[in-house]
Design an enzyme around this catalytic site. Structure first.
Site, short mmCIF file in Angstrom:
data_model
loop_
_atom_site.label_atom_id
_atom_site.label_comp_id
_atom_site.label_asym_id
_atom_site.label_seq_id
_atom_site.Cartn_x
_atom_site.Cartn_y
_atom_site.Cartn_z
N HIS A 150 -16.51 -46.82 20.44
CA HIS A 150 -17.59 -47.37 19.63
C HIS A 150 -17.20 -48.76 19.18
O HIS A 150 -16.03 -49.00 18.83
CB HIS A 150 -17.87 -46.51 18.40
CG HIS A 150 -18.22 -45.09 18.70
ND1 HIS A 150 -19.27 -44.74 19.53
CD2 HIS A 150 -17.68 -43.93 18.28
CE1 HIS A 150 -19.35 -43.42 19.60
NE2 HIS A 150 -18.39 -42.90 18.86
N CYS A 199 -15.64 -40.40 28.31
CA CYS A 199 -16.10 -39.01 28.24
C CYS A 199 -15.28 -38.09 29.15
O CYS A 199 -15.73 -37.00 29.52
CB CYS A 199 -17.58 -38.90 28.55
SG CYS A 199 -18.60 -39.95 27.49
N ARG A 216 -16.38 -33.57 16.81
CA ARG A 216 -17.55 -33.42 17.67
C ARG A 216 -17.15 -32.81 19.01
O ARG A 216 -15.98 -32.75 19.36
CB ARG A 216 -18.22 -34.79 17.92
CG ARG A 216 -17.31 -35.77 18.62
CD ARG A 216 -18.05 -36.94 19.24
NE ARG A 216 -17.10 -37.94 19.73
CZ ARG A 216 -16.41 -37.85 20.87
NH1 ARG A 216 -16.55 -36.77 21.64
NH2 ARG A 216 -15.58 -38.80 21.24
N GLY A 217 -18.15 -32.39 19.78
CA GLY A 217 -17.87 -31.95 21.13
C GLY A 217 -17.54 -33.12 22.03
O GLY A 217 -17.74 -34.28 21.68
N THR A 241 -14.40 -41.46 23.77
CA THR A 241 -15.32 -42.56 24.00
C THR A 241 -14.95 -43.72 23.10
O THR A 241 -14.01 -43.62 22.29
CB THR A 241 -16.79 -42.13 23.79
OG1 THR A 241 -17.65 -43.14 24.35
CG2 THR A 241 -17.11 -41.92 22.33
N GLY A 283 -22.45 -36.54 21.49
CA GLY A 283 -21.43 -35.61 21.01
C GLY A 283 -21.91 -35.01 19.71
O GLY A 283 -22.27 -35.74 18.77
#
Length: 209
Positions: A79, A170, A72-73, A77, A141
């Site tokens: 989760h 981020c 992803r971009g 991060t 993202g």
């Protein structure tokens, strides 16, 4: 013009990030112009994910949570359980969308949700996501392949926020994170999930009209 295909909602429960990531990749590769768009709702077991923008990223200062390099971009991060994940598997061309429009649609849907609870949230043009004052509450993202989007957004509901202390969320040094529970919003993850999906569906439908 209305949505040409129904938008399918999948409730996946608590899942492993890598399993769902690879399922999204396969879905995107296999889909055709007639494949309905889908929203996948899930929570992930504890994991740090590192996006494609890996320059000057500080890796976690703890080793009890795995780090997954993903496609992803964005940067890094966290989760974990108690965080709502909504993956948007969207045909951008069919939806009259580009990446910027989709990012704005996702951000504005979260902002609308929080506004419904009496909380004023904002987005930032140079730092995708949703913020309450200077604290981040939702991260985005995305990955685009052949005009098909996958990955999506995460919204902090009622989770252990301490793993964020081990990273620059981020990629931003000193960025603080918050969650709906901390803001005094006592709605459950399931309730917030249903409300946000309804807002997303409305906004996607508006985009197509």
């Amino acid at each position: 013009m209305t949505l040409q295909q129904p938008l399918l909602i999948r409730q996946l429960g608590l899942t492993d990030f890598e399993t769902i990531w690879h399922a999204m990749q396969k879905f995107t590769v296999d889909r055709t112009a007639n494949t309905p768009d889908e929203l996948w709702l899930t929570e992930h077991s504890a994991v740090y994910t590192l996006g494609l923008n890996r320059k000057n990223v500080r890796l976690p200062v703890r080793n009890d949570i795995p780090v997954v390099h993903t496609d992803r971009g964005g940067k890094i991060t966290y989760h974990g359980p108690g965080q709502l994940i909504i993956y948007a598997l969207i045909d951008l061309k069919r939806g009259n969308l580009n990446i910027r429009k989709l990012v704005s649609l996702l951000e504005n849907s979260v902002i609308e949700l929080l506004n419904n609870f009496g909380k004023q949230a904002t987005s930032k043009p140079d730092a995708p996501g949703v913020y309450i004052e200077e604290d981040k509450i939702a991260a985005l993202g995305l990955r685009i392949k052949n005009n098909y989007c996958y990955h999506g957004l995460s919204l902090n509901i009622n989770m252990d926020l301490s793993p964020f202390d081990a990273i620059d969320p981020c990629g931003y040094v000193g960025l603080k994170v918050t969650q709906t529970k901390k803001l005094g919003i006592n709605a459950s993850l399931e309730t917030i999930s249903e409300l946000l999906v309804n807002i997303l569906m409305k906004n996607l439908d508006l985009q197509n009209n």
